[in-house]
Write a protein that holds these residues in place. Structure first.
Motif, PDB file in Angstrom:
ATOM      1  N   GLY A 284     -19.969 -41.573 -10.226  1.00 23.79           N
ATOM      2  CA  GLY A 284     -19.972 -42.939  -9.737  1.00 23.79           C
ATOM      3  C   GLY A 284     -21.043 -43.822 -10.344  1.00 23.79           C
ATOM      4  N   GLN A 285     -21.653 -43.391 -11.449  1.00 24.85           N
ATOM      5  CA  GLN A 285     -22.759 -44.141 -12.041  1.00 24.85           C
ATOM      6  C   GLN A 285     -22.321 -45.161 -13.081  1.00 24.85           C
ATOM      7  N   LEU A 286     -21.051 -45.138 -13.488  1.00 26.56           N
ATOM      8  CA  LEU A 286     -20.610 -46.106 -14.487  1.00 26.56           C
ATOM      9  C   LEU A 286     -20.724 -47.529 -13.952  1.00 26.56           C
ATOM     10  N   PHE A 287     -21.256 -48.409 -14.770  1.00 28.24           N
ATOM     11  CA  PHE A 287     -21.372 -49.836 -14.435  1.00 28.24           C
ATOM     12  C   PHE A 287     -22.202 -50.068 -13.177  1.00 28.24           C
ATOM     13  N   ALA A 288     -23.145 -49.153 -12.923  1.00 28.14           N
ATOM     14  CA  ALA A 288     -23.977 -49.280 -11.718  1.00 28.14           C
ATOM     15  C   ALA A 288     -24.733 -50.600 -11.730  1.00 28.14           C
ATOM     16  N   GLY A 289     -24.691 -51.282 -10.606  1.00 30.23           N
ATOM     17  CA  GLY A 289     -25.402 -52.541 -10.467  1.00 30.23           C
ATOM     18  C   GLY A 289     -24.666 -53.749 -10.989  1.00 30.23           C
ATOM     19  N   ARG A 290     -23.546 -53.556 -11.633  1.00 33.51           N
ATOM     20  CA  ARG A 290     -22.801 -54.690 -12.168  1.00 33.51           C
ATOM     21  C   ARG A 290     -21.801 -55.215 -11.130  1.00 33.51           C
ATOM     22  N   PRO A 291     -21.536 -56.511 -11.173  1.00 40.28           N
ATOM     23  CA  PRO A 291     -20.497 -57.035 -10.282  1.00 40.28           C
ATOM     24  C   PRO A 291     -19.150 -56.369 -10.570  1.00 40.28           C
ATOM     25  N   GLN A 292     -18.364 -56.182  -9.559  1.00 39.10           N
ATOM     26  CA  GLN A 292     -17.040 -55.578  -9.703  1.00 39.10           C
ATOM     27  C   GLN A 292     -17.115 -54.175 -10.308  1.00 39.10           C
ATOM     28  N   GLN A 293     -18.150 -53.418  -9.930  1.00 41.05           N
ATOM     29  CA  GLN A 293     -18.288 -52.056 -10.450  1.00 41.05           C
ATOM     30  C   GLN A 293     -17.048 -51.214 -10.150  1.00 41.05           C
ATOM     31  N   GLY A 294     -16.535 -51.347  -8.909  1.00 43.55           N
ATOM     32  CA  GLY A 294     -15.378 -50.545  -8.535  1.00 43.55           C
ATOM     33  C   GLY A 294     -14.156 -50.856  -9.364  1.00 43.55           C
ATOM     34  N   VAL A 295     -13.919 -52.141  -9.643  1.00 46.80           N
ATOM     35  CA  VAL A 295     -12.767 -52.530 -10.452  1.00 46.80           C
ATOM     36  C   VAL A 295     -12.901 -51.979 -11.881  1.00 46.80           C
ATOM     37  N   LEU A 296     -14.113 -52.048 -12.427  1.00 42.23           N
ATOM     38  CA  LEU A 296     -14.340 -51.524 -13.773  1.00 42.23           C
ATOM     39  C   LEU A 296     -14.138 -50.010 -13.814  1.00 42.23           C
ATOM     40  N   GLN A 297     -14.603 -49.324 -12.776  1.00 41.47           N
ATOM     41  CA  GLN A 297     -14.398 -47.876 -12.718  1.00 41.47           C
ATOM     42  C   GLN A 297     -12.916 -47.542 -12.566  1.00 41.47           C
ATOM     43  N   LEU A 298     -12.205 -48.347 -11.799  1.00 40.38           N
ATOM     44  CA  LEU A 298     -10.773 -48.125 -11.655  1.00 40.38           C
ATOM     45  C   LEU A 298     -10.063 -48.302 -12.988  1.00 40.38           C
ATOM     46  N   LEU A 299     -10.495 -49.274 -13.775  1.00 45.73           N
ATOM     47  CA  LEU A 299      -9.921 -49.468 -15.100  1.00 45.73           C
ATOM     48  C   LEU A 299     -10.176 -48.247 -15.980  1.00 45.73           C
ATOM     49  N   VAL A 300     -11.389 -47.709 -15.918  1.00 46.32           N
ATOM     50  CA  VAL A 300     -11.696 -46.477 -16.658  1.00 46.32           C
ATOM     51  C   VAL A 300     -10.795 -45.341 -16.181  1.00 46.32           C
ATOM     52  N   ALA A 301     -10.578 -45.259 -14.884  1.00 47.21           N
ATOM     53  CA  ALA A 301      -9.738 -44.193 -14.330  1.00 47.21           C
ATOM     54  C   ALA A 301      -8.306 -44.287 -14.840  1.00 47.21           C
ATOM     55  N   VAL A 302      -7.760 -45.493 -14.885  1.00 51.65           N
ATOM     56  CA  VAL A 302      -6.389 -45.674 -15.367  1.00 51.65           C
ATOM     57  C   VAL A 302      -6.284 -45.264 -16.834  1.00 51.65           C
ATOM     58  N   ILE A 303      -7.248 -45.681 -17.647  1.00 50.81           N
ATOM     59  CA  ILE A 303      -7.228 -45.334 -19.073  1.00 50.81           C
ATOM     60  C   ILE A 303      -7.411 -43.833 -19.257  1.00 50.81           C
TER      61      ILE A 303
END
Length: 363
Positions: A284-303
């Motif tokens: 869960g450390q990807l994009f830590a502290g960035r706005p919309q971290q969850g959305v960015l992680q979800l995008l990584v998950a889809v890819i």
């Protein structure tokens, strides 16, 4: 017992231990590659029939005990595990998983009416469905109502397993209908629960609900997260997950015309497996502290899910032999499902949760 609505990827601190920086995402990438190599190597050591039946059956039975150890007990029970370093702690948890799975598999196999020979799709779909029910109990309902009644961790863990398999059997009997598979070599009318929905369709939808649940956790989009107390929180989450799952399932199977099994294998399972990459391997450390971290992680998950499932799909004939895709047998689709969720997923849990990335990360 603190039943949060997310996976706790931490482990109990060993007294006097010093934690080496995780160096994410490098540690996660190396760990993912290592787990995939081990997974594919183990699959390659088995015959196609053995992997599709006995191996998948036993490995699927490993997942509910892993859910209890990692998500309910949070790698901190039994308490004496706290005195062990790595890899001893992880190996003990692995042995607990294997022992519990052996007991579960034995009970399930010998209590199936007229069960003879290798596990049939009746048995395989039942144990898969029980895994999905376990995820629902832990993630969506936060172990309610058992968490309010059973204070001891052991009682709570065993209670969840018992409820998952007994409640799973009741739901399985009410929902699954195998009549469309009449004429297949494994089919026996006495084993068919003749439930409300075609078996392959309801299995695909059930897997979709768990994929959506994990995606919601990753993107932190639980609706009404401030709603206090169960069962209301579970009711709202259930409605939300079922609604999103129905939209995705109908979009895939009705609008796009994808059959339920390919939709499950190349869609829902790919998404679920992809979510595990940022959730478990990157902690869960990807994009830590960035706005919309969850959305960015979800995008990584889809890819990640699309790429990794495609890789396994291409490798399938090399490891599983000739595998026809599509109806009537869906051999390649079921091989993909087993390779991702029956073999690779439990190994990801062992490496990231039980071993805490040992030996890539040492304490």
């Amino acid at each position: 017992m603190n039943n949060k609505n997310n996976i706790d990827v931490s482990v109990a601190e060993t007294p006097g231990a010093t934690l080496v920086p995780s160096r994410q995402p490098l540690t996660g990438l190396l760990g993912l590659a290592l787990v995939m190599l081990v997974s594919l190597a183990l699959i390659g050591c088995m015959s196609g029939d053995f992997f599709a039946t006995w191996a998948t059956f036993y490995l699927v039975c490993c997942v509910p005990p892993q859910i209890i150890l990692a998500m309910v007990w949070r790698n901190q029970y039994p308490l004496w595990l706290g005195g062990l370093g790595q890899p001893d702690r992880g190996l003990v948890q692995l042995l607990l998983t294997l022992g519990a799975a052996a007991l579960i598999a034995t009970l399930v196999f010998f209590t199936q009416a007229q069960q003879v020979g290798p596990p049939t799709p009746f048995t395989l779909m039942y144990v898969i469905f029980c895994v999905l029910v376990t995820f629902w109990l832990v993630l969506v309902w936060e172990c309610w109502p058992l968490a309010a009644l059973l204070r001891h961790p052991l009682a709570l863990g065993l209670g969840i397993l018992l409820l998952a398999y007994l409640g799973g059997y009741a739901l399985f009997s009410a929902l699954f209908d195998f009549s469309a598979l009449n004429g297949a070599p494994f089919y026996r009318d006495s084993l068919d629960p003749h439930g409300a929905f075609p078996a392959l369709a309801i299995l695909a939808f059930a897997v979709t609900t768990v994929a959506v649940t994990f995606a919601c956790l990753l993107s932190d989009c639980w609706p009404l997260s401030r709603l206090a107390g169960q069962p209301w929180r579970g009711v709202v989450r259930s409605a939300w997950v079922l609604l999103l799952s129905a939209v995705l399932y109908l979009l895939g199977t009705r609008v796009l015309g994808i059959e339920p099994v390919p939709f499950m294998a190349r869609g829902a399972i790919a998404l679920l497996f992809g979510v595990l990459v940022p959730l478990l391997m990157f902690e869960g450390q990807l994009f830590a502290g960035r706005p919309q971290q969850g959305v960015l992680q979800l995008l990584v998950a889809v890819i990640a899910g699309a790429l990794l499932s495609s890789l396994y799909w291409l490798i399938a004939p090399w490891l599983g032999g000739p595998l026809d895709s599509g109806a009537p047998g869906y051999a390649r689709e079921f091989w993909l499902a087993s390779a991702l969720l029956a073999m690779t997923f439990p190994l990801l849990v062992v490496f990231s949760q039980f071993l805490d990335f040992w030996p890539l990360r040492r304490r």
